[in-house]
Design a protein around this motif. Structure first.
Motif, PDB file in Angstrom:
ATOM      1  N   TYR A  35       0.840  -1.180   0.000  1.00 43.63           N
ATOM      2  CA  TYR A  35       0.000   0.000   0.000  1.00 43.63           C
ATOM      3  C   TYR A  35       0.887   1.245   0.000  1.00 43.63           C
ATOM      4  O   TYR A  35       1.990   1.233   0.549  1.00 43.63           O
ATOM      5  N   ASN A  40      -1.406  12.955   3.209  1.00 40.75           N
ATOM      6  CA  ASN A  40      -2.788  13.246   3.617  1.00 40.75           C
ATOM      7  C   ASN A  40      -3.492  12.021   4.192  1.00 40.75           C
ATOM      8  O   ASN A  40      -4.715  12.029   4.342  1.00 40.75           O
ATOM      9  N   ASN A  41      -2.703  10.992   4.484  1.00 37.22           N
ATOM     10  CA  ASN A  41      -3.257   9.742   5.041  1.00 37.22           C
ATOM     11  C   ASN A  41      -4.243   9.066   4.092  1.00 37.22           C
ATOM     12  O   ASN A  41      -5.220   8.444   4.534  1.00 37.22           O
ATOM     13  N   PHE A  43      -4.705   6.102   1.514  1.00 37.26           N
ATOM     14  CA  PHE A  43      -4.070   4.817   1.254  1.00 37.26           C
ATOM     15  C   PHE A  43      -4.453   4.345  -0.144  1.00 37.26           C
ATOM     16  O   PHE A  43      -5.622   4.378  -0.523  1.00 37.26           O
ATOM     17  N   LEU A  91       3.779   0.797   2.601  1.00 32.40           N
ATOM     18  CA  LEU A  91       3.488  -0.187   3.636  1.00 32.40           C
ATOM     19  C   LEU A  91       3.323  -1.569   3.030  1.00 32.40           C
ATOM     20  O   LEU A  91       2.602  -1.747   2.051  1.00 32.40           O
ATOM     21  N   PHE A 105       0.635  -5.163   9.294  1.00 34.02           N
ATOM     22  CA  PHE A 105       1.464  -4.217   8.567  1.00 34.02           C
ATOM     23  C   PHE A 105       2.865  -4.120   9.128  1.00 34.02           C
ATOM     24  O   PHE A 105       3.086  -4.251  10.336  1.00 34.02           O
ATOM     25  N   GLY A 106       3.811  -3.819   8.247  1.00 34.01           N
ATOM     26  CA  GLY A 106       5.144  -3.448   8.665  1.00 34.01           C
ATOM     27  C   GLY A 106       5.201  -1.959   8.989  1.00 34.01           C
ATOM     28  O   GLY A 106       4.211  -1.238   8.864  1.00 34.01           O
ATOM     29  N   ALA A 107       6.380  -1.515   9.397  1.00 35.95           N
ATOM     30  CA  ALA A 107       6.564  -0.113   9.790  1.00 35.95           C
ATOM     31  C   ALA A 107       6.671   0.817   8.589  1.00 35.95           C
ATOM     32  O   ALA A 107       6.571   2.029   8.731  1.00 35.95           O
ATOM     33  N   GLY A 108       6.896   0.246   7.420  1.00 32.44           N
ATOM     34  CA  GLY A 108       6.906   1.056   6.216  1.00 32.44           C
ATOM     35  C   GLY A 108       8.281   1.530   5.796  1.00 32.44           C
ATOM     36  O   GLY A 108       9.237   1.553   6.589  1.00 32.44           O
TER      37      GLY A 108
ATOM     38  N   PHE B  34     -12.615  -2.605  10.902  1.00 27.64           N
ATOM     39  CA  PHE B  34     -11.390  -2.667  11.687  1.00 27.64           C
ATOM     40  C   PHE B  34     -11.065  -1.275  12.221  1.00 27.64           C
ATOM     41  O   PHE B  34     -11.415  -0.260  11.623  1.00 27.64           O
ATOM     42  N   TYR B  36      -7.401   0.425  13.184  1.00 30.22           N
ATOM     43  CA  TYR B  36      -5.952   0.316  13.249  1.00 30.22           C
ATOM     44  C   TYR B  36      -5.402   1.584  13.890  1.00 30.22           C
ATOM     45  O   TYR B  36      -5.977   2.667  13.766  1.00 30.22           O
ATOM     46  N   GLN B  38      -1.778   3.944  14.265  1.00 29.75           N
ATOM     47  CA  GLN B  38      -0.438   4.194  13.722  1.00 29.75           C
ATOM     48  C   GLN B  38       0.289   5.142  14.654  1.00 29.75           C
ATOM     49  O   GLN B  38      -0.035   6.332  14.735  1.00 29.75           O
ATOM     50  N   GLY B  43       4.236   1.479  11.462  1.00 25.12           N
ATOM     51  CA  GLY B  43       3.166   1.027  10.579  1.00 25.12           C
ATOM     52  C   GLY B  43       1.853   0.955  11.317  1.00 25.12           C
ATOM     53  O   GLY B  43       1.708   1.441  12.439  1.00 25.12           O
ATOM     54  N   LEU B  44       0.881   0.343  10.698  1.00 16.68           N
ATOM     55  CA  LEU B  44      -0.446   0.212  11.282  1.00 16.68           C
ATOM     56  C   LEU B  44      -0.514  -1.035  12.157  1.00 16.68           C
ATOM     57  O   LEU B  44      -0.041  -2.100  11.773  1.00 16.68           O
ATOM     58  N   LEU B  46      -3.229  -3.464  14.379  1.00 15.27           N
ATOM     59  CA  LEU B  46      -4.634  -3.781  14.543  1.00 15.27           C
ATOM     60  C   LEU B  46      -5.054  -3.619  16.005  1.00 15.27           C
ATOM     61  O   LEU B  46      -4.432  -4.177  16.899  1.00 15.27           O
ATOM     62  N   VAL B  88      -2.357   8.149  15.478  1.00 18.99           N
ATOM     63  CA  VAL B  88      -3.436   8.345  14.503  1.00 18.99           C
ATOM     64  C   VAL B  88      -4.219   7.047  14.406  1.00 18.99           C
ATOM     65  O   VAL B  88      -3.622   5.965  14.267  1.00 18.99           O
ATOM     66  N   PHE B  90      -7.177   4.784  12.535  1.00 18.75           N
ATOM     67  CA  PHE B  90      -7.848   4.623  11.248  1.00 18.75           C
ATOM     68  C   PHE B  90      -8.976   3.598  11.361  1.00 18.75           C
ATOM     69  O   PHE B  90      -8.762   2.475  11.851  1.00 18.75           O
ATOM     70  N   LEU B 102      -9.997  -3.003   0.731  1.00 17.31           N
ATOM     71  CA  LEU B 102     -10.023  -2.205   1.950  1.00 17.31           C
ATOM     72  C   LEU B 102     -10.238  -0.741   1.631  1.00 17.31           C
ATOM     73  O   LEU B 102      -9.655  -0.206   0.695  1.00 17.31           O
ATOM     74  N   PHE B 104     -10.013   2.887   3.627  1.00 12.53           N
ATOM     75  CA  PHE B 104      -9.508   3.510   4.845  1.00 12.53           C
ATOM     76  C   PHE B 104     -10.205   4.837   5.097  1.00 12.53           C
ATOM     77  O   PHE B 104     -10.458   5.607   4.158  1.00 12.53           O
ATOM     78  N   SER B 106      -9.898   8.649   6.863  1.00 13.18           N
ATOM     79  CA  SER B 106      -8.817   9.634   6.755  1.00 13.18           C
ATOM     80  C   SER B 106      -7.989   9.756   8.032  1.00 13.18           C
ATOM     81  O   SER B 106      -6.998  10.466   8.066  1.00 13.18           O
TER      82      SER B 106
END
Lengths: 114, 115
Positions: A35, A40-41, A43, A91, A105-108, B34, B36, B38, B43-44, B46, B88, B90, B102, B104, B106
């Motif tokens: 992803y 601006n968040n 995805f 991500l 998810f990983g940390a990116g 879900f 999530y 951050q 990362g995200l 859960l 943050v 989500f 999916l 998401f 904002s």
């Protein structure tokens, strides 16, 4: 803590340069997703794999982006010719199955294209 | 088409106070929902998920969420906020099938402050 490992954490490239990032999914998870999260968040789904096979990918991925998940090696996402608009957090996430909607998810990898 | 709306971009809350983060979704089918979180430079992670059954689901770190089909909502709550909840959050919607579907929200940034 996430067991999805992404490297590098930060990547700085000039426009036109290649940018490559890697992901080791959680052990036992055959499905991997990439992803893009912008500032601006927002995805954007890029591509996903089950084992080594591509399941779905968007048009952007088909043109400048390439990705693979070889057996016994980390998955990778590469941008062939980086553009300023590619600056984002990339991500990687893994899942037990296609239909299992819980992603881990990983940390990116934060890519900055100068 | 499906969508997720988190109407609050930022929420400031005193440490020890309760927290509610709002999430409204739009989807004609049965949603998988879900939350999530951050944390900075991560990362995200859960927090919790809802597939069916009891509309109140418990998550990690004292979070819970309540699904309401009539209101198309999936609000997140915590009874007592700690400074470490600064992150943050989500809200995410999935249609049945591929996780590439999916959607998401904002995101809502939670800012704990001293009481």
């Amino acid at each position: 803590n996430s067991k999805v490992i992404q490297t590098p954490r930060y990547l700085v490239k000039g426009q036109g340069q290649k940018a490559k990032m890697r992901c080791i999914p959680e052990k036992g998870h055959p499905v991997v997703f990439w992803y893009q999260q912008n500032k601006n968040n927002e995805f954007k789904f890029l591509i996903n794999f089950q084992n080594q096979e591509v399941l779905q990918q968007i048009d952007m991925t088909e043109k400048r982006f390439s990705a693979e998940c070889p057996s016994n090696s980390p998955c990778s996402l590469e941008i062939q010719s980086s553009e300023a608009g590619d600056s984002a957090l990339y991500l990687c996430a893994s899942s037990l199955s296609q239909g299992q909607n819980t992603l881990y998810f990983g940390a990116g990898t934060r890519l900055s294209v100068l | 088409a499906q969508s997720v709306t988190q109407p609050d971009a930022r929420v400031t809350v005193s440490e020890g106070a309760s927290l509610q983060l709002r999430c409204k979704y739009s989807y004609s089918g049965t949603p998988y929902l879900f939350w999530y979180v951050q944390y900075p430079r991560q990362g995200l992670q859960l927090l919790l998920k809802y597939y069916s059954g009891d509309p109140v689901v418990q998550g990690v770190n004292g979070f819970e969420a309540e699904f309401s089909k009539s209101n198309s909502s999936f609000h997140l709550r915590k009874a007592s906020v700690h400074w470490s909840d600064s992150a943050v959050y989500f809200c995410v919607l999935s249609s049945t099938g591929f996780a590439s579907a999916l959607t998401f929200g904002s995101g809502t940034k939670v800012i704990p402050c001293l009481p």
